[in-house]
Design an enzyme around this catalytic site. Structure first.
Site, PDB file in Angstrom:
ATOM      1  CG  HIS A   1       9.879  12.255  -6.811  1.00 29.21           C
ATOM      2  ND1 HIS A   1      10.605  11.239  -6.248  1.00 29.21           N
ATOM      3  CD2 HIS A   1      10.238  13.376  -6.161  1.00 29.21           C
ATOM      4  CE1 HIS A   1      11.393  11.726  -5.301  1.00 29.21           C
ATOM      5  NE2 HIS A   1      11.174  13.012  -5.218  1.00 29.21           N
TER       6      HIS A   1
ATOM      7  CE1 TYR B   1      10.415   2.752  -7.580  1.00 28.82           C
ATOM      8  CE2 TYR B   1       9.927   0.662  -6.506  1.00 28.82           C
ATOM      9  CZ  TYR B   1       9.602   1.978  -6.770  1.00 28.82           C
ATOM     10  OH  TYR B   1       8.463   2.523  -6.217  1.00 28.82           O
TER      11      TYR B   1
ATOM     12  N   PRO C   1       4.715  -4.092  -1.688  1.00 26.60           N
ATOM     13  CG  PRO C   1       6.305  -3.583  -0.057  1.00 26.60           C
ATOM     14  CD  PRO C   1       5.409  -4.671  -0.527  1.00 26.60           C
TER      15      PRO C   1
ATOM     16  CE  LYS D   1       0.137   1.709  -8.977  1.00 23.77           C
ATOM     17  NZ  LYS D   1       0.673   3.012  -8.656  1.00 23.77           N
TER      18      LYS D   1
ATOM     19  CE1 TYR E   1       6.470   3.263  -8.768  1.00 22.95           C
ATOM     20  CE2 TYR E   1       6.204   5.628  -9.122  1.00 22.95           C
ATOM     21  CZ  TYR E   1       6.697   4.565  -8.370  1.00 22.95           C
ATOM     22  OH  TYR E   1       7.384   4.819  -7.209  1.00 22.95           O
TER      23      TYR E   1
HETATM   24  P1  RFL Z   1      -4.515   0.326   7.585  1.00 22.32           P
HETATM   25  O1  RFL Z   1      -3.586   1.430   7.391  1.00 22.32           O
HETATM   26  O2  RFL Z   1      -3.985  -1.003   7.974  1.00 22.32           O
HETATM   27  O3  RFL Z   1      -5.573   0.814   8.690  1.00 22.32           O
HETATM   28  C1  RFL Z   1      -6.481  -0.079   9.301  1.00 22.32           C
HETATM   29  C2  RFL Z   1      -6.910   0.495  10.628  1.00 22.32           C
HETATM   30  O4  RFL Z   1      -7.884  -0.380  11.205  1.00 22.32           O
HETATM   31  C3  RFL Z   1      -7.584  -0.607  12.559  1.00 22.32           C
HETATM   32  N1  RFL Z   1      -8.135  -1.907  12.971  1.00 22.32           N
HETATM   33  C4  RFL Z   1      -9.228  -2.054  13.732  1.00 22.32           C
HETATM   34  N2  RFL Z   1     -10.062  -1.164  14.280  1.00 22.32           N
HETATM   35  C5  RFL Z   1     -11.082  -1.641  15.020  1.00 22.32           C
HETATM   36  N3  RFL Z   1     -11.305  -2.982  15.233  1.00 22.32           N
HETATM   37  C6  RFL Z   1     -10.488  -3.892  14.686  1.00 22.32           C
HETATM   38  N4  RFL Z   1     -10.699  -5.200  14.884  1.00 22.32           N
HETATM   39  C7  RFL Z   1      -9.399  -3.455  13.896  1.00 22.32           C
HETATM   40  N5  RFL Z   1      -8.401  -4.079  13.235  1.00 22.32           N
HETATM   41  C8  RFL Z   1      -7.648  -3.137  12.686  1.00 22.32           C
HETATM   42  C9  RFL Z   1      -6.080  -0.540  12.642  1.00 22.32           C
HETATM   43  O5  RFL Z   1      -5.657  -0.213  13.978  1.00 22.32           O
HETATM   44  C10 RFL Z   1      -5.757   0.570  11.632  1.00 22.32           C
HETATM   45  O6  RFL Z   1      -5.703   1.828  12.245  1.00 22.32           O
HETATM   46  O7  RFL Z   1      -5.439   0.072   6.284  1.00 22.32           O
HETATM   47  P2  RFL Z   1      -5.955   1.087   5.142  1.00 22.32           P
HETATM   48  O8  RFL Z   1      -6.581   2.298   5.771  1.00 22.32           O
HETATM   49  O9  RFL Z   1      -6.715   0.247   4.208  1.00 22.32           O
HETATM   50  O10 RFL Z   1      -4.645   1.638   4.436  1.00 22.32           O
HETATM   51  C11 RFL Z   1      -3.819   0.767   3.681  1.00 22.32           C
HETATM   52  C12 RFL Z   1      -2.378   1.251   3.715  1.00 22.32           C
HETATM   53  O11 RFL Z   1      -1.996   1.463   5.059  1.00 22.32           O
HETATM   54  C13 RFL Z   1      -1.423   0.253   3.045  1.00 22.32           C
HETATM   55  O12 RFL Z   1      -2.005  -0.275   1.874  1.00 22.32           O
HETATM   56  C14 RFL Z   1      -0.077   0.908   2.652  1.00 22.32           C
HETATM   57  O13 RFL Z   1       0.627   1.301   3.774  1.00 22.32           O
HETATM   58  C15 RFL Z   1       0.767  -0.063   1.834  1.00 22.32           C
HETATM   59  N6  RFL Z   1       2.101   0.470   1.506  1.00 22.32           N
HETATM   60  C16 RFL Z   1       2.263   1.388   0.479  1.00 22.32           C
HETATM   61  N7  RFL Z   1       1.192   1.832  -0.223  1.00 22.32           N
HETATM   62  C17 RFL Z   1       1.344   2.782  -1.200  1.00 22.32           C
HETATM   63  O14 RFL Z   1       0.343   3.161  -1.814  1.00 22.32           O
HETATM   64  N8  RFL Z   1       2.581   3.340  -1.488  1.00 22.32           N
HETATM   65  C18 RFL Z   1       3.698   2.942  -0.838  1.00 22.32           C
HETATM   66  O15 RFL Z   1       4.762   3.522  -1.088  1.00 22.32           O
HETATM   67  C19 RFL Z   1       3.584   1.911   0.166  1.00 22.32           C
HETATM   68  N9  RFL Z   1       4.655   1.488   0.854  1.00 22.32           N
HETATM   69  C20 RFL Z   1       3.220   0.053   2.230  1.00 22.32           C
HETATM   70  C21 RFL Z   1       4.504   0.582   1.866  1.00 22.32           C
HETATM   71  C22 RFL Z   1       3.114  -0.842   3.293  1.00 22.32           C
HETATM   72  C23 RFL Z   1       4.229  -1.234   3.987  1.00 22.32           C
HETATM   73  N10 RFL Z   1       4.037  -2.116   5.082  1.00 22.32           N
HETATM   74  C24 RFL Z   1       4.698  -2.053   6.291  1.00 22.32           C
HETATM   75  C25 RFL Z   1       2.901  -3.034   5.080  1.00 22.32           C
HETATM   76  C26 RFL Z   1       5.637   0.188   2.541  1.00 22.32           C
HETATM   77  C27 RFL Z   1       5.519  -0.744   3.580  1.00 22.32           C
HETATM   78  C28 RFL Z   1       6.792  -1.173   4.251  1.00 22.32           C
HETATM   79  C1  PHB Z   2       8.377   4.164   0.577  1.00 23.69           C
HETATM   80  O1  PHB Z   2       8.851   5.307   0.464  1.00 23.69           O
HETATM   81  O2  PHB Z   2       8.142   3.657   1.682  1.00 23.69           O
HETATM   82  C2  PHB Z   2       8.106   3.365  -0.642  1.00 23.69           C
HETATM   83  C3  PHB Z   2       8.286   3.947  -1.892  1.00 23.69           C
HETATM   84  C4  PHB Z   2       8.051   3.224  -3.040  1.00 23.69           C
HETATM   85  C5  PHB Z   2       7.639   1.912  -2.935  1.00 23.69           C
HETATM   86  C6  PHB Z   2       7.438   1.329  -1.695  1.00 23.69           C
HETATM   87  C7  PHB Z   2       7.684   2.056  -0.541  1.00 23.69           C
HETATM   88  O3  PHB Z   2       7.428   1.195  -4.067  1.00 23.69           O
END
Ligand code: RFL
Ligand code: PHB
Length: 389
Positions: free
Chosen positions: A72, A200, A292, A296, A384
């Site tokens: 994109h 957005y 989110p 980032k 971004y």
């Molecule tokens: P994770 O993915 O939470 O993984 C952590 C892992 O550790 C395990 N764990 C344990 N293991 C052993 N012992 C314990 N006591 C433990 N406690 C936990 C867990 O089971 C898990 O497998 O962390 P990590 O690797 O730092 O990754 C971070 C990302 O997952 C997170 O920042 C993103 O998903 C955030 N996020 C987004 N980030 C982006 O860069 N672009 C996006 O578009 C974006 N959209 C989002 C998002 C997060 C969202 N939610 C639901 C929080 C959209 C949403 C809706």
């Molecule tokens: C997503 O596709 O889940 C998504 C995309 C952009 C954002 C947050 C989440 O800023």
């Protein structure tokens, strides 16, 4: 058992770090408290920065991402019933890639399995020990037995609710937090995305985001009150609400269908300082959370991995601790800029309950300035697409 680096957590941070270490011959073991299947069904991020893409390539897991990910070069900011395109590529020379976190995780897991590196899922009561001394170790329970892994370093990649950060003495860590008074209700549906690029949308009824996972799978979000329950949001109500918050041209073009995933996520900014405690390093969500809105979270986890991998590589292959000593400072400098950006995007695009008329007008002026000033659009864009490592 003995290894060089124990990685706690098999999310994107842990898998990416493990993949990079394995590629240069640094032995590592990943422990996660849940199953592989559970991890692969968590729907989360969707937007990858070029830096993140480069790291996935370096870990040898980029083939499917390049084949199926969508590049994109811009996105739309929608308000007052109009779309305003932010041309990321023209303003920065860079683009982002749409590729789901679940897909990325699955690719990293497949490469890891093929490499023969050890991952232990369903490990209960994982605990890091003696990381302030020279002989750290990690214990965990599995199948009724307690196991111990001795190591040189521990990488706490276990997310916001993990054990790594909680194992640090309270007087050694400082935390900063901001909780926002709303959440995001997110839906996945097997329908063609409303536009080729993300929208957005800032609207008086609240923020909305039109994202996607592929050309046939859409990911949509609406801002909702924190105490709303999923049961309150039948599909029809969700689609009606999303339509209301979009410009008329998009509302008319929106294709709806049954959702197959629906969840409400609270929004929070959080940073823990420092990110190193002796031989324990905090990485990704274990150390910081962003709302989110700026896409980032996953990308910040990747930049932490970059700095830690470089530090470990220098330590083992070049016998220098300079990279490890710089880890916390370098990571936090980049983290705080992304925290600032995510907070700003969130503040600018959401409706805050009880906001006054003055603040509302300032928000409107900011959006208008942003889309009409090339300097402001460029600043938004460079953040971004991701600041350089
Ligand atoms: P994770 O993915 O939470 O993984 C952590 C892992 O550790 C395990 N764990 C344990 N293991 C052993 N012992 C314990 N006591 C433990 N406690 C936990 C867990 O089971 C898990 O497998 O962390 P990590 O690797 O730092 O990754 C971070 C990302 O997952 C997170 O920042 C993103 O998903 C955030 N996020 C987004 N980030 C982006 O860069 N672009 C996006 O578009 C974006 N959209 C989002 C998002 C997060 C969202 N939610 C639901 C929080 C959209 C949403 C809706
Ligand atoms: C997503 O596709 O889940 C998504 C995309 C952009 C954002 C947050 C989440 O800023």
């Amino acid at each position: 058992m003995r290894t060089q680096v124990v990685i706690i957590g098999s999310g994107p941070a842990g898998l990416l770090l493990g993949g990079l270490l394995t590629r240069v011959g640094i032995d590592n073991v990943i422990l996660d408290r849940v199953s592989k299947d559970y991890i692969l069904h968590r729907v989360r991020a969707g937007v990858l920065e070029e830096g993140t893409i480069g790291l996935v390539d370096k870990a040898g897991a980029g083939a499917r991402m390049h084949a199926q990910g969508l590049t994109h070069e811009g996105f739309s900011l929608a308000f007052n019933d109009r779309n305003h395109r932010i041309d990321l590529h023209a303003l920065t020379g860079k683009s982002v890639m749409i590729y789901g976190q679940t897909e990325l995780t699955s690719d990293l897991m497949a490469v890891r399995e093929a490499s023969g590196s050890t991952t232990i899922y369903d490990a209960a009561n994982v605990s890091p020990h003696d990381f302030d001394g020279s002989s750290p170790y990690v214990t965990y329970e599995k199948d009724g037995t307690t196991h111990r892994i001795d190591c040189d370093y521990i990488a706490g990649c276990d997310g916001y609710h993990g054990i790594s950060r909680k194992s640090v003495p309270e007087d050694a860590i400082r935390t900063f937090e901001k909780v926002y008074p709303f959440g995001w209700l997110g839906v996945l549906a097997e329908v063609h995305p409303v536009r080729d690029e993300l929208i957005y949308a800032s609207h008086e009824r609240g923020f909305a985001l039109c994202s996607m996972r592929s050309l046939t799978r859409s990911r949509y979000y609406v801002q909702c009150p924190l105490d709303d329950k999923i049961e309150d949001w039948a599909d029809n109500r969700f689609w009606d609400e999303l339509r209301r918050r979009l410009p008329a041209e998009d509302a008319e073009a929106l294709i709806t269908g049954p959702s197959f995933e629906k969840s409400i996520a609270p929004l929070r900014s959080f940073v823990a300082e420092p990110m190193r405690f002796g031989r324990l390093f905090l990485v990704g969500d274990a150390a910081h959370i962003v709302p989110p809105t700026g896409a980032k979270g996953l990308n910040l986890a990747a930049s932490d991995v970059h700095y830690l991998f470089e530090g470990l590589r220098q330590h083992y292959l070049e016998k220098s601790t300079a990279g490890l000593d710089a880890y916390s400072g370098k990571s936090l400098a980049r983290v705080w800029k992304a925290v600032r950006f995510s907070w700003w995007m969130t503040t600018m695009l959401h409706r805050f309950p009880g906001t006054d008329a003055f603040s509302q007008r300032v928000q409107e002026a900011e959006l208008d300035y942003l889309v009409h000033s090339p300097a402001a659009s460029a600043s938004l864009s460079e953040n971004y697409v991701g600041l350089p490592y």
